[in-house]
Write a protein that holds these residues in place. Structure first.
Motif, short mmCIF file in Angstrom:
data_model
loop_
_atom_site.label_atom_id
_atom_site.label_comp_id
_atom_site.label_asym_id
_atom_site.label_seq_id
_atom_site.Cartn_x
_atom_site.Cartn_y
_atom_site.Cartn_z
N SER A 64 0.86 -1.18 0.00
CA SER A 64 0.00 0.00 0.00
C SER A 64 0.90 1.23 0.00
N THR A 65 0.71 2.07 -1.01
CA THR A 65 1.51 3.28 -1.14
C THR A 65 0.58 4.48 -1.11
N GLY A 66 0.88 5.43 -0.24
CA GLY A 66 0.05 6.62 -0.12
C GLY A 66 0.61 7.78 -0.91
N CYS A 67 0.18 8.99 -0.56
CA CYS A 67 0.61 10.20 -1.24
C CYS A 67 2.00 10.62 -0.77
N VAL A 94 2.86 13.68 0.02
CA VAL A 94 2.75 14.76 0.99
C VAL A 94 2.48 14.19 2.38
N ALA A 95 3.28 14.56 3.34
CA ALA A 95 3.10 14.09 4.72
C ALA A 95 1.74 14.52 5.25
N GLY A 96 1.11 13.67 6.03
CA GLY A 96 -0.18 13.98 6.61
C GLY A 96 -1.36 13.63 5.72
N SER A 97 -1.10 13.10 4.54
CA SER A 97 -2.18 12.71 3.63
C SER A 97 -2.88 11.45 4.17
N PRO A 130 -6.19 7.09 -1.28
CA PRO A 130 -6.49 8.52 -1.27
C PRO A 130 -6.27 9.16 -2.63
N THR A 131 -6.85 10.34 -2.83
CA THR A 131 -6.56 11.16 -3.99
C THR A 131 -5.36 12.05 -3.66
N CYS A 132 -4.32 11.97 -4.45
CA CYS A 132 -3.06 12.63 -4.11
C CYS A 132 -2.80 13.85 -4.99
N ALA A 133 -2.34 14.93 -4.36
CA ALA A 133 -1.88 16.09 -5.11
C ALA A 133 -0.53 15.80 -5.75
#
Length: 275
Positions: free
Chosen positions: A109-112, A114-117, A247-250
């Protein structure tokens, strides 16, 4: 899928046997066409349509749903949104308990960037909607109560770690599709390594207004709830699935990947399949 808050979990452990109110477990499918358990009247090649229907929601870039001799293999890879992929019991209203041997061979599992996402989550689950805590509407999951025992990968896991978590969770659906959920109970059942087999069980003990969760030969964990359980679910569902919630990542590319095997599925005695 709401992130599990393990610090708020209230866990009740009992060292004795299964409570008297729950049914005995019996074989449902061992995915072995040569030596089926329970015995079938006729030989079935592939996934038995009398016992299983397909589950597929959300988008994915790759997926596999197949038999691997004596195992069911479910693999799902996604890079956006939320979804689930697997097999659903054909008679979910009869099923009040599910047990199986489960092995998550690979997960990531890989997130965004940006920290805190928000956290990315991938799971392998024995799961179901067991009753409705409000006024059920046919076909709607609103107020249906789900219980799941699952192996979980999160983007917050240590990099390169092969350790996953086994968790038990009870949730109440907030909408017709059960996309939003309110957590009623959660418990951490310990670590499991990728490729390590775990025997998992979730069982509704309606007489005592609780669910029974068990991993391997560990003591049973009782998940209690404080909602009404007298109505049938609006959208009955019991299943073996792999899931992702991304999540939707910037910036940065999220990823959810789960490759799992299921062996020797059991159910409560009154849900035993026809030969």
């Amino acid at each position: 899928m709401k992130t599990l808050n393990l610090k708020c979990a209230v866990v009740a452990l009992l060292l004795g046997g299964t409570a008297h109110a729950v049914e005995a477990m019996v074989p449902y499918d061992n995915f072995n066409p040569m030596e089926p358990n329970p015995v079938r009247a006729t030989k079935v090649r592939g996934i038995d349509p009398a016992r299983w229907t397909h589950v597929q929601s959300g988008a994915r870039v790759d997926s596999v749903r197949a038999l691997a001799f004596t195992r069911l293999r479910l693999m799902s890879k996604a890079d956006a949104g939320a979804g689930r992929f697997g097999l659903r019991f054909t008679q979910p209203a009869q099923v009040t308990a599910i047990a199986a041997k489960v092995r998550m061979n690979n997960a990531k599992s890989t997130g965004c960037a940006v920290a805190g996402s928000p956290v990315a989550v991938s799971t392998t689950e024995l799961t179901g909607r067991f009753f409705n805590a409000g006024t059920p509407s046919r076909g709607s999951a609103r107020d249906d109560v789900t219980a799941s025992i699952r192996i979980v990968s999160r983007s917050t896991d240590l990099p390169a770690s092969k350790e996953l978590r086994v968790e038990a969770v009870i949730e109440q659906c907030r909408d017709t599709s059960c996309a939003g959920r309110t957590q009623l109970f959660a418990a951490d059942l310990g670590k499991v390594h990728q490729g390590e087999q775990a025997s998992l069980r979730v069982q509704w003990d309606a007489a005592n207004h609780r669910f029974v969760f068990q991993r391997d030969a560990q003591p049973e964990v009782y998940g209690t709830y404080a909602v009404s359980d007298t109505h049938s679910p609006g959208a009955p569902d019991k299943a073996l699935v792999v899931t992702h919630a991304l999540p939707t990542c910037a910036s940065g590319a999220p990823l959810g990947y789960a490759n799992a095997y299921f062996h020797d599925v059991l159910v409560n005695a009154s849900a035993a399949p026809a030969p």
